[in-house]
Enzyme design. Structure first.
Site: not given
Length: 553
Positions: A468-470
């Site tokens: 969850y690190h866009p």
């Protein structure tokens, strides 16, 4: 009725937007409007650290973006959660505080983000932070953002750290200090037992100021331009569409999915794509929405022979007790994210600085809570840090209410697959060390029979999850870089009065979780925006592994 007007309009009350709202109003000279589509963050599920999986799974707090079918993952559509609430993703994340490796920021500088090297950004990390154990040369002690270490009471944390040393890796006292590389404690954005979101740390103290206005449940439709100058935003609030003007600047802090979407809806992007949706072109900027990056991880799970894991408290009575203790005293198992130890290692010789990250967890369960623990176990979340695969964010329509199309192209570069094979094998070796002998049962996942390259590749394709690190979809760079979207002052190329300040402007993804560097970005950008003298560079050393050219550890 005359249009309302503010000096600055900030779109998005997430990690960056909350910082900017605080810093741009602190001298009382400027009026600021902060816009957020989500609502209040007053929820026990947000504020209680151990409840982190709950807000991530509620549409009230999460945009619930999904990718297009990912060709490198057997066409799986991957969940890409983003915060839809005051505090943004800092209100629904895992509260892990990792700044990144100093060499990450040296890469930024070398790629055209002038003035964003490690010694330039360290003072802003320090300005942001209020570390429970105090500040030092590398850490801040009196900033707005509370950080702390967990208690590490579970003996499995000690086993993890000892196993790392037994496997030949260094110990580090502080992954956010001089030396990231090695095994050590992991910081969390928790203060006095409560989630230290950007809303709690930055926005709440600022909301008493008369020059700050906050509108929630407000959808921004597009930036309004007069010629090439951004003069305001068109928005929908309470079912009414209207324009609000910005006399100084509009600042997009909507995140790595929504910021490029808004730029494109406003006429800034690749002309051919905008023409497809009948959006008038304001300025041709082909890099908008490109260069999208993320971290992937697998959960390497091992059964535990002793009943000491968090599985012991996965029953309703224990959860009630934890909740009551947290409500009354803000202490106990409810006051931690349980990610209390970690590691950063290099996958092979010839890698200058760590390219694999570990979160250790004394339970075998999925991060988002989608799979309930079924037995006593422990796990390491493990994944490569610098994927070479690149994705994109593109419009699905010209309607701001329609989610854009997102594709990361996960694992489509052969080097990414090789790094995952190394990650699986190195993790298996760490868990085989004597420190785990008394606890180690069978290997739950990947499974002891998953040994060959093809087997590991198949396991990763099927089971890998996003961390969850866009990021990086509106990259910062030099004017000579045709794919750069903003300059080193965070101003959008080719137009006036418009900036982007959030994780989308990272030129390349940093080592570890992204909340800390996103907050740093906004702290530094606030000085650029105000025209203030930048904080003096921190002329400090940082770690480079000896013999990295020839040794993996």
């Amino acid at each position: 009725m005359s249009e309302q007007s503010f000096d600055y309009i900030i779109v998005g009350a997430g990690s960056a937007g909350c910082v900017l709202a605080n810093r741009l109003t602190e001298d009382g000279k400027h009026s600021v409007l902060l816009l957020e589509y989500g609502g209040s963050d007053r929820s026990i599920y947000i504020q209680m650290p151990s409840a982190l999986a709950i807000p991530m799974n509620r549409e009230q707090f999460n945009w619930f973006y999904y990718t297009e079918p990912e060709p490198g993952l057997d066409n799986r559509r991957m969940h890409t959660p983003r915060g839809k609430v005051l505090g943004g993703s800092s209100a629904i994340n895992g509260m892990v505080y990792v700044r990144g490796n100093p060499f990450d920021f040296e890469r930024w500088q070398e790629s055209g983000a002038t003035g964003w090297g490690y010694r330039d950004v360290l003072p802003y990390f320090k300005r942001a932070e209020r570390r429970a154990s105090g500040g030092d040369t590398y850490r801040g002690g009196d900033g707005p953002l509370g950080t702390c270490y967990g208690t590490q009471e579970n003996p499995l944390h000690a086993a993890w750290l000892a196993a790392g040393e037994q496997a030949g890796y260094p110990r580090t006292k502080d992954i956010n200090g001089f030396q990231q590389e090695g095994f050590g404690p992991m910081d969390m954005t928790v203060e006095n037992g409560v989630r230290a979101s950007a809303a709690n740390a930055y926005l709440k103290p600022a909301r008493t100021r008369s020059n700050l206005t906050v509108w929630t449940e407000t959808r921004v439709l597009r930036v309004v331009f007069e010629g090439k100058r951004a003069v305001g935003v068109r928005l929908m609030v309470n079912g009414v569409e209207k324009t609000v003007r910005a006399t100084a600047e509009v600042i997009l802090s909507a995140g790595s999915i929504a910021s490029p979407q808004l730029l494109k809806l406003s006429g800034v992007g690749a002309g051919a794509e905008l023409q497809q949706f009948a959006i008038p072109l304001v300025h041709e900027l082909p890099g908008v929405g490109e260069n999208l990056q993320d971290h992937l991880e697998v959960y390497f799970q091992v059964a535990c022979k002793e009943p000491i894991t968090l599985y012991s408290v996965m029953n309703p009575f224990s959860k009630l007790k934890i909740g009551v203790q947290w409500l009354l005293f803000k202490s106990g198992l409810g006051a931690t994210n349980h990610f209390e130890t970690c590691a950063f290692i290099r996958s092979r010789a010839g890698i200058q600085y760590p390219d694999i990250q570990y979160h250790f967890l004394p339970m075998a369960v999925s991060y988002d809570g989608s799979n309930v623990a079924t037995e006593h176990g422990f796990q390491a979340h493990v994944g490569p840090m610098r994927s070479k695969s690149r994705g994109w964010v593109r419009l699905a329509s010209n309607n701001a209410a329609d989610k854009p199309k997102v594709q990361f192209n996960y694992l489509t570069h052969a080097d990414d697959q090789a790094e995952f094979r190394a990650a699986v094998r190195l993790t298996r070796e760490i868990f085989s060390q004597p420190a785990f002998d008394r606890y180690r049962g069978r290997e739950i996942a990947p499974g002891a029979d998953v040994i060959g390259d093809e087997q590991i590749d198949a396991f990763v394709r099927e089971k890998v999850e996003s961390a969850y690190h866009p990021s990086c979809s509106c990259k910062m760079g030099a004017a000579t870089d045709p794919m750069a979207v903003v300059d080193a002052d965070t101003r959008v190329f080719g137009v006036e009065g418009l900036r982007v300040v959030d994780s989308s402007i990272m030129p390349s993804i940093t080592n570890g979780n992204l909340n800390a560097p996103t907050i740093m970005l906004a702290e530094k950008a606030a000085d650029h925006i105000r025209g203030k003298a930048l904080l003096p560079r921190a002329e400090v050393p940082f770690y480079e592994a000896p013999h990295w050219q020839t040794k993996q550890r």
